[in-house]
Design a protein around this motif. Structure first.
Motif, mmCIF file in Angstrom:
data_model
loop_
_atom_site.group_PDB
_atom_site.id
_atom_site.type_symbol
_atom_site.label_atom_id
_atom_site.label_comp_id
_atom_site.label_asym_id
_atom_site.label_seq_id
_atom_site.Cartn_x
_atom_site.Cartn_y
_atom_site.Cartn_z
ATOM 1 N N MET A 1 8.644 23.777 39.569
ATOM 2 C CA MET A 1 8.797 23.737 41.030
ATOM 3 C C MET A 1 7.471 24.056 41.696
ATOM 4 O O MET A 1 6.550 24.580 41.052
ATOM 5 N N PRO A 2 7.325 23.728 42.990
ATOM 6 C CA PRO A 2 6.085 24.058 43.705
ATOM 7 C C PRO A 2 5.838 25.573 43.738
ATOM 8 O O PRO A 2 6.755 26.381 43.577
ATOM 9 N N ARG A 3 4.574 25.943 43.985
ATOM 10 C CA ARG A 3 4.194 27.356 43.951
ATOM 11 C C ARG A 3 4.948 28.178 44.996
ATOM 12 O O ARG A 3 5.345 29.310 44.738
ATOM 13 N N SER A 4 5.146 27.613 46.198
ATOM 14 C CA SER A 4 5.823 28.358 47.252
ATOM 15 C C SER A 4 7.257 28.699 46.843
ATOM 16 O O SER A 4 7.731 29.822 47.058
ATOM 17 N N TRP A 5 7.967 27.721 46.230
ATOM 18 C CA TRP A 5 9.322 27.970 45.775
ATOM 19 C C TRP A 5 9.343 28.948 44.597
ATOM 20 O O TRP A 5 10.253 29.786 44.492
ATOM 21 N N ALA A 6 8.354 28.837 43.730
ATOM 22 C CA ALA A 6 8.275 29.765 42.594
ATOM 23 C C ALA A 6 8.103 31.209 43.076
ATOM 24 O O ALA A 6 8.754 32.129 42.565
ATOM 25 N N LEU A 7 7.232 31.383 44.065
ATOM 26 C CA LEU A 7 7.035 32.727 44.621
ATOM 27 C C LEU A 7 8.321 33.238 45.268
ATOM 28 O O LEU A 7 8.673 34.414 45.137
ATOM 29 N N PHE A 8 9.019 32.348 45.982
ATOM 30 C CA PHE A 8 10.271 32.753 46.631
ATOM 31 C C PHE A 8 11.299 33.218 45.595
ATOM 32 O O PHE A 8 11.950 34.261 45.769
ATOM 33 N N ILE A 9 11.443 32.455 44.510
ATOM 34 C CA ILE A 9 12.387 32.828 43.447
ATOM 35 C C ILE A 9 11.970 34.159 42.805
ATOM 36 O O ILE A 9 12.823 35.018 42.512
ATOM 37 N N GLU A 10 10.660 34.340 42.604
ATOM 38 C CA GLU A 10 10.186 35.594 42.014
ATOM 39 C C GLU A 10 10.490 36.779 42.929
ATOM 40 O O GLU A 10 10.884 37.859 42.452
ATOM 41 N N PHE A 11 10.310 36.594 44.234
ATOM 42 C CA PHE A 11 10.631 37.673 45.173
ATOM 43 C C PHE A 11 12.116 38.041 45.094
ATOM 44 O O PHE A 11 12.477 39.219 45.116
ATOM 45 N N PHE B 1 4.730 44.507 28.953
ATOM 46 C CA PHE B 1 5.731 43.725 29.679
ATOM 47 C C PHE B 1 5.100 42.624 30.535
ATOM 48 O O PHE B 1 5.813 41.759 31.045
ATOM 49 N N ALA B 2 3.777 42.662 30.696
ATOM 50 C CA ALA B 2 3.111 41.592 31.432
ATOM 51 C C ALA B 2 3.299 40.239 30.740
ATOM 52 O O ALA B 2 3.266 39.188 31.394
ATOM 53 N N VAL B 3 3.510 40.260 29.426
ATOM 54 C CA VAL B 3 3.768 39.011 28.695
ATOM 55 C C VAL B 3 5.031 38.352 29.229
ATOM 56 O O VAL B 3 5.079 37.122 29.450
ATOM 57 N N VAL B 4 6.073 39.150 29.462
ATOM 58 C CA VAL B 4 7.339 38.613 29.971
ATOM 59 C C VAL B 4 7.194 38.105 31.402
ATOM 60 O O VAL B 4 7.643 36.999 31.743
ATOM 61 N N THR B 5 6.553 38.902 32.250
ATOM 62 C CA THR B 5 6.407 38.496 33.650
ATOM 63 C C THR B 5 5.540 37.249 33.791
ATOM 64 O O THR B 5 5.830 36.366 34.608
ATOM 65 N N HIS B 6 4.478 37.144 32.983
ATOM 66 C CA HIS B 6 3.630 35.950 33.035
ATOM 67 C C HIS B 6 4.392 34.723 32.522
ATOM 68 O O HIS B 6 4.218 33.613 33.039
ATOM 69 N N TRP B 7 5.240 34.920 31.506
ATOM 70 C CA TRP B 7 6.030 33.799 30.990
ATOM 71 C C TRP B 7 6.991 33.281 32.050
ATOM 72 O O TRP B 7 7.131 32.065 32.238
ATOM 73 N N ILE B 8 7.650 34.192 32.764
ATOM 74 C CA ILE B 8 8.563 33.776 33.835
ATOM 75 C C ILE B 8 7.804 33.054 34.931
ATOM 76 O O ILE B 8 8.248 32.015 35.460
ATOM 77 N N ASP B 9 6.624 33.581 35.293
ATOM 78 C CA ASP B 9 5.807 32.960 36.341
ATOM 79 C C ASP B 9 5.389 31.550 35.940
ATOM 80 O O ASP B 9 5.511 30.598 36.727
#
Length: 358
Positions: A19-29, A4-12
């Protein structure tokens, strides 16, 4: 076996590309939080239904059979009923602590839930001290129970909370020592590495007699830790009405109810991870063809199946044995389980030092 790491890495990577990294992390959270809450609610509803059916089976009854096919929608109907019930205001209580207690219990349960490896590459928290973190956050729940009993200004609630505190603190020792026995055998506290170490054999089979004894003690102590029968003294209806949550109503009571069933799932999941390989298929060293066949079964199916077996055993405890007295409950821990656990831990240390394991 699908990772499932393939899916999570694809989303990341997708979020980082737009988008910027900070916003990407916020959306992931946000996505992870929503996924955990949905899984938390769905698992609780399923477990409530399953427990009613298992209880009915042991008591030669049918269980829920009116709302939906075979009563499958009964838990959902109960959920809506809980959501719309009034929060009754109780006089002469510590209002802040009274309202805080359910959130502490549910927070401890959610943090523990986030540590579980549901499948290969599908876990939220994977620290190098994952087992230590799991023990730490799961211990927070007793604070919410003690606060609930004390802030209710009710003698039944207070007695139930004191019973629960004594019970949970006592049996945490046996749970910790049982887990430590496996940690010594695995040589790591990182949950994903404990699962990987069981690639060629689950610890229940490769850890000799100490691993089997640790599993039995863990299941007994885990049942007591979750306040389930025959260790449900904090909620003894004939003595304490509803124990520490007597004065709670509506969704405040619902939080305690949800946490009880999710704690059952968490205790069973940790047992599956430590002793049955977590999401790892059943492998036998040297049997390559057999191992390849086992690998075709998805890892999440392996995990859910093992957790289901552990939960059935704990439910079996509840609907088979009569409730213990408080002195019998504490005597079982301090006079029998704890000394046996210490000796078992010493034997496991000697097995690892002298290389006596498979």
């Amino acid at each position: 076996m699908f990772d499932f790491a393939v899916v999570t890495h694809w989303i990341d990577n997708l979020l980082l590309s737009i988008m910027p990294r900070s916003w990407a992390l916020f959306i992931e959270f946000i996505l992870i939080g929503v996924a955990l809450l949905l899984a938390y609610a769905v698992i609780a509803l399923v477990l409530i239904y399953v427990e009613r059916k298992v209880c009915a089976f042991f008591q030669c009854r049918l269980g829920p059979n009116r709302v939906g096919p075979y009563g499958t929608i009964q838990s959902i109907a109960d959920m809506f009923k809980m959501l719309i019930k009034e929060l009754i205001s109780i006089n002469h209580v510590d209002k802040f602590l009274f309202r805080l207690a359910p959130y502490i219990v549910i927070m401890a349960s959610m943090l523990s839930f986030a540590c579980l490896p549901f499948a290969k590459g599908l876990h939220v928290l994977d620290f190098n001290i994952g087992i230590f973190f799991l023990l730490a956050v799961s211990s927070i729940g007793v604070l919410g129970i003690l606060l609930a009993g004390w802030s209710s200004n009710n003698k039944y609630s207070l007695i139930g909370a004191m019973r629960s505190g004594a019970q949970m603190i006592s049996y945490e020792l046996s749970i910790g020592l049982s887990i430590m026995t496996v940690v010594i055998f695995a040589g790591t506290m990182q949950i994903s590495q404990i699962v990987e170490a069981q690639r060629d054999g689950w610890f229940l089979f490769t850890g000799h007699i100490p691993a089997f004894i640790a599993m039995i003690i863990y299941l007994i102590a885990g049942t007591a830790e979750t306040n389930r029968g025959p260790f449900d003294l904090p909620e003894a209806e004939s003595e304490l009405t509803a124990g520490y949550h007597t004065e709670f109503s509506g969704m405040q009571f619902g939080f305690f109810y949800l946490a009880e069933y999710l704690n059952l799932f968490i205790v069973s999941s940790v047992a599956a991870v430590l002793f049955l390989g977590g999401w790892m298929p059943f492998h036998i060293a040297g049997w390559d063809s057999f191992n390849q066949i086992m690998d075709y079964i998805p890892s999440i199916i392996w995990f859910i199946g093992k957790v289901g077996i552990m939960m059935f055993i704990i439910m079996w405890f509840k609907w088979t044995f009569p409730r213990l007295r408080i002195d019998q409950l504490l005597k079982l821990e301090w006079k029998y389980l704890l000394p046996l656990n210490l000796v078992n831990l010493l034997i496991m240390v000697l097995i690892v030092i002298f290389g006596l394991h498979f």
